[in-house]
Design an enzyme around this catalytic site. Structure first.
Site, PDB file in Angstrom:
ATOM      1  N   ASP A  73      -7.930  -4.344 -10.464  1.00  0.00           N
ATOM      2  CA  ASP A  73      -7.318  -3.356  -9.571  1.00  0.00           C
ATOM      3  C   ASP A  73      -7.452  -1.922 -10.086  1.00  0.00           C
ATOM      4  O   ASP A  73      -7.631  -1.685 -11.285  1.00  0.00           O
ATOM      5  CB  ASP A  73      -5.810  -3.642  -9.448  1.00  0.00           C
ATOM      6  N   HIS A 123      -6.877  -1.619  -1.793  1.00  0.00           N
ATOM      7  CA  HIS A 123      -5.662  -1.492  -2.614  1.00  0.00           C
ATOM      8  C   HIS A 123      -4.931  -0.196  -2.289  1.00  0.00           C
ATOM      9  O   HIS A 123      -4.353   0.431  -3.170  1.00  0.00           O
ATOM     10  CB  HIS A 123      -6.070  -1.554  -4.096  1.00  0.00           C
ATOM     11  N   HIS A 217      -6.785  -5.079 -14.636  1.00  0.00           N
ATOM     12  CA  HIS A 217      -7.033  -3.702 -14.201  1.00  0.00           C
ATOM     13  C   HIS A 217      -8.292  -3.160 -14.879  1.00  0.00           C
ATOM     14  O   HIS A 217      -8.375  -3.191 -16.115  1.00  0.00           O
ATOM     15  CB  HIS A 217      -5.829  -2.816 -14.529  1.00  0.00           C
TER      16      HIS A 217
HETATM   17 ZN   LIG Z   1      -2.663  -1.319  -8.600  1.00  0.00          ZN
END
Ligand SMILES: [Zn+2]
Length: 265
Positions: A73, A123, A217
């Site tokens: 992400d 996102h 991430h």
């Molecule tokens: Zn995020």
């Protein structure tokens, strides 16, 4: 003749999907995708092939194989390039949940993600909590990123992940309207909080089970540094690395509904 053509197509697909195999021996950097050896598991009779030539069996079949979907992400960021090199070297496909304003900063990296066979999800635009917004606010956050992905790649995405996992009925309704399934996660190694690759790796290896979606991430180097050993550790346990859509293929996936893993029911 027709059968030969179909077989050739199938083999081509399997070669293209080689990254999904459990074998993750790193390829030498100098090897190109076309000259790279096939992952070992594809040299053996593949259970998917034996089941016939139905299109859904030309991908990794997560109904019968042990699959895991790694998701990253908050990019695309400069750090993402290192991750892409690692994933390419190991022949592994992942899913990137991208933030719209990062897409505008790094459109080339977004395109590279897609070109290298990874999946893209939405996102939000500014990484704000969608649960705190009105329906129009949610629509703007998701719609703007949807448009940016389309502009830079020519593709639409059917996946979204709400920042912080913050969602509610309003968010779900807008997601449904935009044709987006809400992709949550089953494994959270807290890599955004503990920037320690050893801990991140340990938590992922301890918590991951078959069919799980793993949250990571690609904006943190500590997370990226954990990836080679995560790949090696899970491959050793027989996991295939697939995109979220591959993981959920063959199960009912509806926009506006939430998914944390591949349902076994
Ligand atoms: Zn995020």
């Amino acid at each position: 003749m027709r059968r030969i053509v179909l077989m050739a197509g199938l083999i081509g697909t399997l070669v293209a999907c080689g990254g999904s195999a459990g074998n993750v021996k790193p390829m030498h950097a100098a090897e190109t995708a076309s000259s790279a050896p096939l992952p070992v598991s594809l040299k053996e009779p593949d259970p998917d092939v034996r089941r016939g030539l139905r299109p859904e069996y030309t991908r990794t079949n997560c109904a019968v194989l042990k699959c895991v979907a790694l998701t990253f992400d908050d990019g695309p960021a400069k750090e993402t390039e290192l991750l892409l090199r690692i994933l390419a070297r190991y022949g592994v496909k992942a899913t990137f949940f991208v933030v719209g304003r990062m897409v505008e900063e790094n459109p080339d990296i977004l395109r590279r993600e897609l070109m290298e066979g990874h999946e893209i999800g939405n996102h939000s635009w500014s990484h704000t909590s969608l649960a705190a917004l009105s329906p129009d606010g949610v629509r703007a956050e998701l719609g703007r990123t949807q448009a940016a992905i389309k502009t830079h790649t020519g593709r639409d995405t059917t996946l979204m992940r709400p920042p912080y996992g913050a969602t509610n009925e309003r968010v779900a309704a807008v997601a449904r309207e935009l044709g987006l399934a809400e992709i949550m996660w089953a494994v959270d190694p807290l890599d955004w909080k503990d920037r320690d690759s050893v801990q991140v790796r340990r938590r992922v290896l301890e918590q991951t089970g078959p069919g799980d979606i793993v949250l990571l991430h690609d904006i943190h180097l500590s997370s990226i540094e954990a990836v080679p050993e995560i790949l090696a550790g899970l491959a050793e346990r027989g996991y295939r690395f697939v995109t979220v859509s591959e993981l959920l293929a063959g199960t009912p996936v509806e926009s506006g509904r939430q998914y944390r893993e591949r349902s076994t029911t």
